[in-house]
Design a protein around this motif. Structure first.
Motif, PDB file in Angstrom:
ATOM      1  N   LEU A 134       0.827  -1.211   0.000  1.00 45.30           N
ATOM      2  CA  LEU A 134       0.000   0.000   0.000  1.00 45.30           C
ATOM      3  C   LEU A 134       0.859   1.258   0.000  1.00 45.30           C
ATOM      4  O   LEU A 134       0.527   2.247  -0.656  1.00 45.30           O
ATOM      5  N   ALA A 135       1.979   1.207   0.735  1.00 43.99           N
ATOM      6  CA  ALA A 135       2.869   2.373   0.791  1.00 43.99           C
ATOM      7  C   ALA A 135       3.448   2.685  -0.580  1.00 43.99           C
ATOM      8  O   ALA A 135       3.572   3.862  -0.961  1.00 43.99           O
ATOM      9  N   LEU A 136       3.771   1.643  -1.358  1.00 42.53           N
ATOM     10  CA  LEU A 136       4.294   1.877  -2.706  1.00 42.53           C
ATOM     11  C   LEU A 136       3.199   2.346  -3.654  1.00 42.53           C
ATOM     12  O   LEU A 136       3.417   3.239  -4.484  1.00 42.53           O
ATOM     13  N   LEU A 137       2.027   1.737  -3.560  1.00 44.58           N
ATOM     14  CA  LEU A 137       0.912   2.161  -4.414  1.00 44.58           C
ATOM     15  C   LEU A 137       0.641   3.651  -4.238  1.00 44.58           C
ATOM     16  O   LEU A 137       0.490   4.395  -5.215  1.00 44.58           O
ATOM     17  N   TYR A 138       0.580   4.067  -2.979  1.00 40.70           N
ATOM     18  CA  TYR A 138       0.247   5.463  -2.675  1.00 40.70           C
ATOM     19  C   TYR A 138       1.442   6.383  -2.885  1.00 40.70           C
ATOM     20  O   TYR A 138       1.337   7.423  -3.535  1.00 40.70           O
ATOM     21  N   GLY A 139       2.596   5.975  -2.354  1.00 40.47           N
ATOM     22  CA  GLY A 139       3.763   6.853  -2.370  1.00 40.47           C
ATOM     23  C   GLY A 139       4.348   7.070  -3.752  1.00 40.47           C
ATOM     24  O   GLY A 139       4.959   8.109  -4.015  1.00 40.47           O
ATOM     25  N   GLN A 160      17.972   4.221  -3.540  1.00 44.15           N
ATOM     26  CA  GLN A 160      16.631   4.116  -2.967  1.00 44.15           C
ATOM     27  C   GLN A 160      15.576   4.345  -4.063  1.00 44.15           C
ATOM     28  O   GLN A 160      14.684   5.194  -3.953  1.00 44.15           O
ATOM     29  N   ALA A 161      15.709   3.558  -5.125  1.00 42.87           N
ATOM     30  CA  ALA A 161      14.841   3.692  -6.287  1.00 42.87           C
ATOM     31  C   ALA A 161      14.353   2.318  -6.729  1.00 42.87           C
ATOM     32  O   ALA A 161      14.930   1.290  -6.360  1.00 42.87           O
ATOM     33  N   ILE A 162      13.279   2.300  -7.508  1.00 42.43           N
ATOM     34  CA  ILE A 162      12.702   1.049  -8.016  1.00 42.43           C
ATOM     35  C   ILE A 162      12.448   1.215  -9.511  1.00 42.43           C
ATOM     36  O   ILE A 162      11.890   2.221  -9.954  1.00 42.43           O
ATOM     37  N   PRO A 176      10.507   5.993  -3.968  1.00 41.81           N
ATOM     38  CA  PRO A 176       9.499   5.954  -2.904  1.00 41.81           C
ATOM     39  C   PRO A 176       9.850   6.905  -1.762  1.00 41.81           C
ATOM     40  O   PRO A 176      11.034   7.169  -1.501  1.00 41.81           O
ATOM     41  N   PRO A 177       8.837   7.427  -1.064  1.00 41.84           N
ATOM     42  CA  PRO A 177       9.095   8.194   0.155  1.00 41.84           C
ATOM     43  C   PRO A 177       9.867   7.342   1.158  1.00 41.84           C
ATOM     44  O   PRO A 177       9.812   6.108   1.116  1.00 41.84           O
ATOM     45  N   ALA A 178      10.575   7.999   2.068  1.00 41.34           N
ATOM     46  CA  ALA A 178      11.462   7.296   3.007  1.00 41.34           C
ATOM     47  C   ALA A 178      10.718   6.223   3.795  1.00 41.34           C
ATOM     48  O   ALA A 178      11.222   5.103   3.959  1.00 41.34           O
TER      49      ALA A 178
END
Length: 220
Positions: A134-139, A160-162, A176-178
């Motif tokens: 959920l954090a990735l979906l939203y962030g 820190q990237a995808i 993504p946010p931290a």
């Protein structure tokens, strides 16, 4: 089958196949594969319009089915299953006008917080996985199909990237946010493990983490 094969994603193929099956029912058939496409003509589109209108389907839904049938008609014409005149009659069938207020709503920030909190109080490994997802979906503003398509080798810990493979087979990099990044690593370190493969996996009853990729339908 050619029309479905040309669609860009598994999700699109699943949706369109379901709509084709619904259309097959209108023709009193069990499956879209039984549809006699050599007999395809404009009255079929009018039948679909009428039946979907009676079922109170939204204009967007009806037009999506008409667009689907026109796409299949193009394939039938290219295969010389239907004549030029028939294809033009189908192609020139007009969409219907109108719009409906969407039943969905935008999630507010407090909705997202409530969802994440519910995942974090879940003491099973499912809670760790779902919080990260959920954090990735939203962030990162990802689609369901994009988030389940992430493999561990797509993570760049140094930056820190995808790396995301998106719609239309296009790649992009998201950051993504931290806190989302932390949740991903909590899922990896305390649940999934660091072996290569899908980042988000199916979890059986009892907390057995499989190597099978979670599907976008499961996320839904």
């Amino acid at each position: 089958a050619l029309y479905l094969a040309m669609l860009g994603s598994i999700q699109s193929r699943r949706v369109m196949q379901s709509r084709l099956n619904r259309f097959a029912k209108l023709l009193q058939l069990d499956d879209w594969r039984q549809i006699p496409w050599r007999e395809f003509d404009r009255p079929w589109l009018l039948l679909a319009k009428e039946a979907l209108s009676v079922d109170h389907c939204a204009p967007d839904t009806i037009n999506a089915v008409l667009s689907l049938l026109k796409g299949v008609a193009l394939q039938a014409w290219e295969l010389k299953l239907i004549s030029d005149h028939r294809y033009l009659r189908i192609k020139n069938t007009k969409a219907i006008r109108g719009q409906r207020i969407p039943k969905r709503r935008w999630l507010q920030k407090n909705d997202i917080v409530a969802l994440l909190d519910q995942c974090l109080i879940d003491d099973r490994v499912q809670g760790l996985r779902d919080a990260a997802l959920l954090a990735l979906l939203y962030g990162c503003g990802l689609r369901r199909s994009e988030v389940v398509g992430i493999d561990t080798e797509h993570l760049d810990s140094e930056e820190q990237a995808i790396r995301i493979l998106g719609k239309g087979n296009k790649e992009r990099i998201v950051y993504p946010p931290a806190r989302a990044w932390e949740m991903v690593h909590e899922w990896i370190n305390d649940g999934r493990g660091e072996n290569v493969g899908p980042l988000f996996c199916r979890i059986r009853k009892g907390g057995d983490i499989t190597s099978e990729r979670l599907t976008d339908q499961a996320v839904y």
